[in-house]
Design a protein around this motif. Structure first.
Motif, PDB file in Angstrom:
ATOM      1  N   LYS A  36       0.811  -1.224   0.000  1.00  0.00           N
ATOM      2  CA  LYS A  36       0.000   0.000   0.000  1.00  0.00           C
ATOM      3  C   LYS A  36       0.845   1.274   0.000  1.00  0.00           C
ATOM      4  O   LYS A  36       0.476   2.288   0.598  1.00  0.00           O
ATOM      5  CB  LYS A  36      -0.984  -0.017   1.164  1.00  0.00           C
ATOM      6  N   ILE A  37       1.983   1.218  -0.681  1.00  0.00           N
ATOM      7  CA  ILE A  37       2.845   2.392  -0.828  1.00  0.00           C
ATOM      8  C   ILE A  37       2.237   3.290  -1.898  1.00  0.00           C
ATOM      9  O   ILE A  37       1.812   2.809  -2.951  1.00  0.00           O
ATOM     10  CB  ILE A  37       4.280   1.956  -1.207  1.00  0.00           C
ATOM     11  N   LYS A  38       2.174   4.581  -1.643  1.00  0.00           N
ATOM     12  CA  LYS A  38       1.537   5.503  -2.581  1.00  0.00           C
ATOM     13  C   LYS A  38       2.519   6.429  -3.300  1.00  0.00           C
ATOM     14  O   LYS A  38       2.199   6.991  -4.328  1.00  0.00           O
ATOM     15  CB  LYS A  38       0.471   6.347  -1.849  1.00  0.00           C
ATOM     16  N   VAL A  39       3.703   6.619  -2.734  1.00  0.00           N
ATOM     17  CA  VAL A  39       4.734   7.443  -3.372  1.00  0.00           C
ATOM     18  C   VAL A  39       5.964   6.562  -3.541  1.00  0.00           C
ATOM     19  O   VAL A  39       6.453   5.987  -2.571  1.00  0.00           O
ATOM     20  CB  VAL A  39       5.068   8.691  -2.520  1.00  0.00           C
ATOM     21  N   LEU A  40       6.448   6.451  -4.787  1.00  0.00           N
ATOM     22  CA  LEU A  40       7.524   5.504  -5.076  1.00  0.00           C
ATOM     23  C   LEU A  40       8.536   6.095  -6.044  1.00  0.00           C
ATOM     24  O   LEU A  40       8.168   6.765  -7.008  1.00  0.00           O
ATOM     25  CB  LEU A  40       6.919   4.222  -5.680  1.00  0.00           C
ATOM     26  N   GLU A  41       9.809   5.855  -5.741  1.00  0.00           N
ATOM     27  CA  GLU A  41      10.894   6.164  -6.676  1.00  0.00           C
ATOM     28  C   GLU A  41      11.444   4.829  -7.148  1.00  0.00           C
ATOM     29  O   GLU A  41      11.857   4.000  -6.341  1.00  0.00           O
ATOM     30  CB  GLU A  41      12.003   6.962  -5.997  1.00  0.00           C
TER      31      GLU A  41
END
Length: 167
Positions: free
Chosen positions: A18-23
């Motif tokens: 449920k990660i919403k910001v990813l690099e």
């Protein structure tokens, strides 16, 4: 194709968590620049992979793709080394690699408080070997072999030790 597959696996793990910001960092310029839309995807085999990634990307509030050359990415280099050491029987299922995240740096666990400290820089043994073909005192054969392997990547110019690079 393997680069896209690795990217897809990583993105799916991030979605599961449920990660919403990813690099996303990758060492394949082709894949990263295609996903960023800077390069056109012409290979018919890669078009479906790109479409799948772009579909998965919709699950994130913000996602960025960053190109990181292999020689600057120690984790990818370590994983590639591990992967090259494993023989896989195509008839069997491949067991996933279990990874743990530690709150303190991994090297912290390897340092002993009572360890003798020397005043030499980290490259001292490499410099001595490149300069004079000398090994440190009381080195094992395995340590000598490792030092020889490391020293191949360095060249001495006067008194300055340089690491060999493409340029």
């Amino acid at each position: 194709m393997a680069e896209y597959e690795a990217c897809i696996m990583g993105i799916r793990v991030a979605i599961e968590r449920k990660i919403k910001v990813l690099e996303v960092y990758g060492d394949s310029a082709l894949v990263i620049y295609q996903l960023k839309g800077e390069w056109e995807t012409r290979d018919p085999k890669l078009i479906d992979y790109r479409k799948l990634v772009l579909e998965l990307v919709k699950e994130f509030d913000d996602i960025t793709f960053c190109y990181l050359p292999r020689d600057e990415n120690q984790i990818a280099d370590a994983l590639a080394t591990l992967a090259s050491m494993i023989k896989v029987n195509k008839q069997e299922d491949v067991k996933p690699i279990q990874m743990s995240i530690y709150e303190t740096p991994a090297h912290y666990y390897n340092i002993e408080e009572d360890e003798e400290k020397d005043d030499h820089p980290w490259y001292h043994d490499i410099l001595q070997y490149v300069k004079n073909h000398e090994y440190p005192d009381q080195e094992s054969e395995n340590d000598k072999r490792t030092l020889r392997r490391l020293a191949i990547d360095y060249v001495l110019d006067g008194e300055i030790l340089y690491k060999r690079r493409k340029n």
